[in-house]
Design a protein around this motif. Structure first.
Motif, PDB file in Angstrom:
ATOM      1  N   SER A  68      55.409  32.765  43.051  1.00 28.21           N
ATOM      2  CA  SER A  68      55.411  32.611  44.453  1.00 28.21           C
ATOM      3  C   SER A  68      53.872  33.465  44.938  1.00 28.21           C
ATOM      4  CB  SER A  68      56.322  33.180  45.271  1.00 28.21           C
ATOM      5  OG  SER A  68      56.483  34.390  45.467  1.00 28.21           O
ATOM      6  N   LYS A  69      53.237  32.885  45.731  1.00 31.81           N
ATOM      7  CA  LYS A  69      52.076  33.655  46.400  1.00 31.81           C
ATOM      8  C   LYS A  69      52.482  35.300  46.948  1.00 31.81           C
ATOM      9  CE  LYS A  69      48.598  33.333  49.828  1.00 31.81           C
ATOM     10  NZ  LYS A  69      47.876  32.679  50.926  1.00 31.81           N
ATOM     11  N   ALA A  70      53.704  35.090  47.648  1.00 30.62           N
ATOM     12  CA  ALA A  70      54.136  36.385  47.991  1.00 30.62           C
ATOM     13  C   ALA A  70      54.412  37.688  46.937  1.00 30.62           C
ATOM     14  CB  ALA A  70      55.612  36.275  48.790  1.00 30.62           C
ATOM     15  N   LEU A  71      54.585  36.943  45.635  1.00 32.11           N
ATOM     16  CA  LEU A  71      54.614  38.016  44.538  1.00 32.11           C
ATOM     17  C   LEU A  71      53.381  38.264  44.057  1.00 32.11           C
ATOM     18  CD1 LEU A  71      56.468  39.332  42.672  1.00 32.11           C
ATOM     19  CD2 LEU A  71      56.454  37.254  41.194  1.00 32.11           C
ATOM     20  N   VAL A  72      52.304  37.433  43.980  1.00 32.39           N
ATOM     21  CA  VAL A  72      51.062  37.506  43.407  1.00 32.39           C
ATOM     22  C   VAL A  72      50.247  38.288  44.478  1.00 32.39           C
ATOM     23  CG1 VAL A  72      48.856  36.327  42.653  1.00 32.39           C
ATOM     24  CG2 VAL A  72      51.173  35.360  41.900  1.00 32.39           C
ATOM     25  N   SER A  73      50.135  38.059  45.813  1.00 31.11           N
ATOM     26  CA  SER A  73      49.172  38.661  46.469  1.00 31.11           C
ATOM     27  C   SER A  73      49.160  40.247  46.474  1.00 31.11           C
ATOM     28  CB  SER A  73      49.494  38.236  48.023  1.00 31.11           C
ATOM     29  OG  SER A  73      48.810  36.836  48.005  1.00 31.11           O
ATOM     30  N   PRO A  74      50.381  40.964  46.858  1.00 30.40           N
ATOM     31  CA  PRO A  74      50.413  42.264  46.563  1.00 30.40           C
ATOM     32  C   PRO A  74      50.028  42.894  45.353  1.00 30.40           C
ATOM     33  CG  PRO A  74      52.794  41.506  46.899  1.00 30.40           C
ATOM     34  CD  PRO A  74      51.840  40.301  47.149  1.00 30.40           C
ATOM     35  N   ALA A  75      50.428  42.089  44.353  1.00 28.50           N
ATOM     36  CA  ALA A  75      50.262  42.821  42.903  1.00 28.50           C
ATOM     37  C   ALA A  75      48.757  42.621  42.508  1.00 28.50           C
ATOM     38  CB  ALA A  75      50.866  41.851  42.103  1.00 28.50           C
ATOM     39  N   LEU A  76      47.997  41.704  43.233  1.00 23.03           N
ATOM     40  CA  LEU A  76      46.748  41.712  42.917  1.00 23.03           C
ATOM     41  C   LEU A  76      46.116  43.097  43.678  1.00 23.03           C
ATOM     42  CD1 LEU A  76      45.957  37.955  43.668  1.00 23.03           C
ATOM     43  CD2 LEU A  76      45.233  39.004  41.499  1.00 23.03           C
ATOM     44  N   ALA A  77      46.546  43.089  44.912  1.00 23.46           N
ATOM     45  CA  ALA A  77      45.722  44.102  45.562  1.00 23.46           C
ATOM     46  C   ALA A  77      46.058  45.623  44.817  1.00 23.46           C
ATOM     47  CB  ALA A  77      46.358  44.424  46.922  1.00 23.46           C
ATOM     48  N   GLU A  78      47.215  45.832  44.239  1.00 21.58           N
ATOM     49  CA  GLU A  78      47.641  46.980  43.602  1.00 21.58           C
ATOM     50  C   GLU A  78      46.681  47.021  42.353  1.00 21.58           C
ATOM     51  OE1 GLU A  78      51.777  46.017  43.094  1.00 21.58           O
ATOM     52  OE2 GLU A  78      52.199  47.014  45.071  1.00 21.58           O
ATOM     53  N   LEU A  79      46.676  46.157  41.661  1.00 17.65           N
ATOM     54  CA  LEU A  79      45.796  45.971  40.350  1.00 17.65           C
ATOM     55  C   LEU A  79      44.252  46.194  40.777  1.00 17.65           C
ATOM     56  CD1 LEU A  79      47.133  42.910  38.528  1.00 17.65           C
ATOM     57  CD2 LEU A  79      47.256  45.187  37.798  1.00 17.65           C
ATOM     58  N   GLU A  80      43.934  45.695  41.904  1.00 16.96           N
ATOM     59  CA  GLU A  80      42.631  45.998  42.168  1.00 16.96           C
ATOM     60  C   GLU A  80      42.364  47.691  42.497  1.00 16.96           C
ATOM     61  OE1 GLU A  80      39.060  44.281  45.394  1.00 16.96           O
ATOM     62  OE2 GLU A  80      41.325  43.696  45.682  1.00 16.96           O
ATOM     63  N   ASP A  81      43.343  48.177  43.343  1.00 18.64           N
ATOM     64  CA  ASP A  81      43.533  49.801  43.711  1.00 18.64           C
ATOM     65  C   ASP A  81      43.277  50.668  42.220  1.00 18.64           C
ATOM     66  OD1 ASP A  81      43.439  49.275  46.375  1.00 18.64           O
ATOM     67  OD2 ASP A  81      45.716  49.487  46.355  1.00 18.64           O
ATOM     68  N   TYR A  82      43.947  49.957  41.199  1.00 17.93           N
ATOM     69  CA  TYR A  82      43.909  50.876  39.902  1.00 17.93           C
ATOM     70  C   TYR A  82      42.661  50.615  39.427  1.00 17.93           C
ATOM     71  CZ  TYR A  82      48.885  52.318  39.734  1.00 17.93           C
ATOM     72  OH  TYR A  82      50.053  52.753  40.184  1.00 17.93           O
ATOM     73  N   GLY A  83      41.941  49.491  39.608  1.00 21.63           N
ATOM     74  CA  GLY A  83      40.546  49.485  38.888  1.00 21.63           C
ATOM     75  C   GLY A  83      40.752  48.466  37.853  1.00 21.63           C
ATOM     76  N   LEU A  84      42.106  47.777  37.623  1.00 26.24           N
ATOM     77  CA  LEU A  84      42.000  46.913  36.350  1.00 26.24           C
ATOM     78  C   LEU A  84      41.592  45.467  36.579  1.00 26.24           C
ATOM     79  CD1 LEU A  84      45.807  48.054  35.599  1.00 26.24           C
ATOM     80  CD2 LEU A  84      43.623  48.406  33.909  1.00 26.24           C
ATOM     81  N   ILE A  85      41.358  45.095  37.886  1.00 23.77           N
ATOM     82  CA  ILE A  85      40.712  43.706  37.939  1.00 23.77           C
ATOM     83  C   ILE A  85      39.578  44.061  39.183  1.00 23.77           C
ATOM     84  CG2 ILE A  85      42.783  42.419  37.493  1.00 23.77           C
ATOM     85  CD1 ILE A  85      43.486  41.958  40.371  1.00 23.77           C
ATOM     86  N   LEU A  86      38.815  43.037  39.351  1.00 24.47           N
ATOM     87  CA  LEU A  86      37.684  43.288  40.446  1.00 24.47           C
ATOM     88  C   LEU A  86      38.107  42.004  41.103  1.00 24.47           C
ATOM     89  CD1 LEU A  86      34.945  44.340  37.872  1.00 24.47           C
ATOM     90  CD2 LEU A  86      36.286  45.802  39.428  1.00 24.47           C
ATOM     91  N   MET A  87      37.425  42.120  42.625  1.00 22.31           N
ATOM     92  CA  MET A  87      37.526  40.935  43.494  1.00 22.31           C
ATOM     93  C   MET A  87      36.113  40.487  44.043  1.00 22.31           C
ATOM     94  SD  MET A  87      37.771  40.195  46.939  1.00 22.31           S
ATOM     95  CE  MET A  87      37.842  41.388  48.015  1.00 22.31           C
ATOM     96  N   THR A  88      36.073  39.335  43.868  1.00 26.29           N
ATOM     97  CA  THR A  88      34.698  38.820  44.494  1.00 26.29           C
ATOM     98  C   THR A  88      35.021  37.638  45.211  1.00 26.29           C
ATOM     99  OG1 THR A  88      34.469  37.219  42.539  1.00 26.29           O
ATOM    100  CG2 THR A  88      33.465  39.319  42.503  1.00 26.29           C
ATOM    101  N   GLU A  89      34.177  37.275  46.260  1.00 27.10           N
ATOM    102  CA  GLU A  89      34.512  36.094  47.125  1.00 27.10           C
ATOM    103  C   GLU A  89      33.347  35.138  46.581  1.00 27.10           C
ATOM    104  OE1 GLU A  89      34.888  36.808  51.186  1.00 27.10           O
ATOM    105  OE2 GLU A  89      35.890  38.553  50.949  1.00 27.10           O
ATOM    106  N   ASP A  90      34.047  33.757  46.457  1.00 28.55           N
ATOM    107  CA  ASP A  90      33.121  32.638  46.509  1.00 28.55           C
ATOM    108  C   ASP A  90      32.330  32.218  47.786  1.00 28.55           C
ATOM    109  OD1 ASP A  90      34.918  30.972  47.582  1.00 28.55           O
ATOM    110  OD2 ASP A  90      35.610  30.221  45.810  1.00 28.55           O
ATOM    111  N   GLY A  91      31.429  31.227  47.642  1.00 32.86           N
ATOM    112  CA  GLY A  91      30.947  30.932  48.995  1.00 32.86           C
ATOM    113  C   GLY A  91      31.951  30.127  49.930  1.00 32.86           C
ATOM    114  N   LYS A  92      33.290  29.980  49.285  1.00 30.19           N
ATOM    115  CA  LYS A  92      34.459  29.207  50.311  1.00 30.19           C
ATOM    116  C   LYS A  92      35.193  30.497  51.062  1.00 30.19           C
ATOM    117  CE  LYS A  92      34.008  25.728  47.423  1.00 30.19           C
ATOM    118  NZ  LYS A  92      34.836  25.139  46.245  1.00 30.19           N
ATOM    119  N   LYS A  93      35.067  31.750  50.802  1.00 25.98           N
ATOM    120  CA  LYS A  93      35.673  32.805  50.835  1.00 25.98           C
ATOM    121  C   LYS A  93      36.955  33.025  50.340  1.00 25.98           C
ATOM    122  CE  LYS A  93      33.566  33.740  55.503  1.00 25.98           C
ATOM    123  NZ  LYS A  93      33.987  34.008  56.974  1.00 25.98           N
TER     124      LYS A  93
END
Length: 187
Positions: A68-93
């Protein structure tokens, strides 16, 4: 025409096989990473993002992982906080995620912040127990002296190994570490 359809079906089944095996690998890495204090979903997401040719959105990850999205969304934020993944936005936000180019500094930071404290706590508790044990006569103690000393040596070795890993240069690559580990394994 028939050969063309057959090749498309073969390509589709090969593609599905790769997707299935990638999901299985993601689950295995997720299981492994739980032992390092993360959640399974962290390992699943990181594996998908790390191995992907392109950055992935949260929606793509939920589809790939079948969660589910509810499982993925907070995990993405946590992985980003750890510096293991990087977030970018495409032209569509749409937020898209890619793997950090070098995980060695991230691993070392986590080991230093978390595992160092755990080993230090074990060492402190061991030393407190040893002091009490030393005040007692061997007949009155409930502890096996040789095993107590052996446990102290294990804690010291774990602390040494952790400090060795943390002390390695950030310029050392994962490939270099792997090569050294394989050499040691052969000996």
């Amino acid at each position: 025409m028939k050969n063309q359809i057959s090749r498309k079906e073969d390509k589709k089944s090969t593609s599905q096989a790769e997707i299935d095996k990638l999901r299985a690998l993601s689950e295995s890495v997720g299981d492994f990473i739980r032992y390092w204090g993360f959640r399974r979903i962290h390992g699943q997401i990181w594996t998908q993002v790390f191995l992907s040719k392109t950055s992935l959105s949260g929606a793509e990850l939920t589809q790939r992982l079948g969660v589910s999205k509810a499982l993925v969304s907070p995990a993405l934020a946590e992985l980003e906080d750890y510096g293991l993944i990087l977030m970018t936005e495409d032209g569509k936000k749409t937020k898209r995620y890619s793997a950090a180019p070098d995980v060695i500094p991230v691993i070392k930071k986590i080991l230093k912040e978390r595992e160092t404290k755990i080993i230090e706590e074990a060492k402190d508790q061991f030393e407190a127990l040893s002091k009490i044990h030393q005040k007692r006569s061997p007949q009155d103690s409930i502890l096996e002296e040789d095993r107590l000393q052996e446990l102290g040596q294990m804690i010291t070795l774990a602390q040494f190994a952790l400090n060795f890993i943390i002390g390695q240069s950030d310029e050392d690559s994962l490939a270099c570490w792997t090569q050294e580990a394989l050499k040691a394994q052969e000996e």
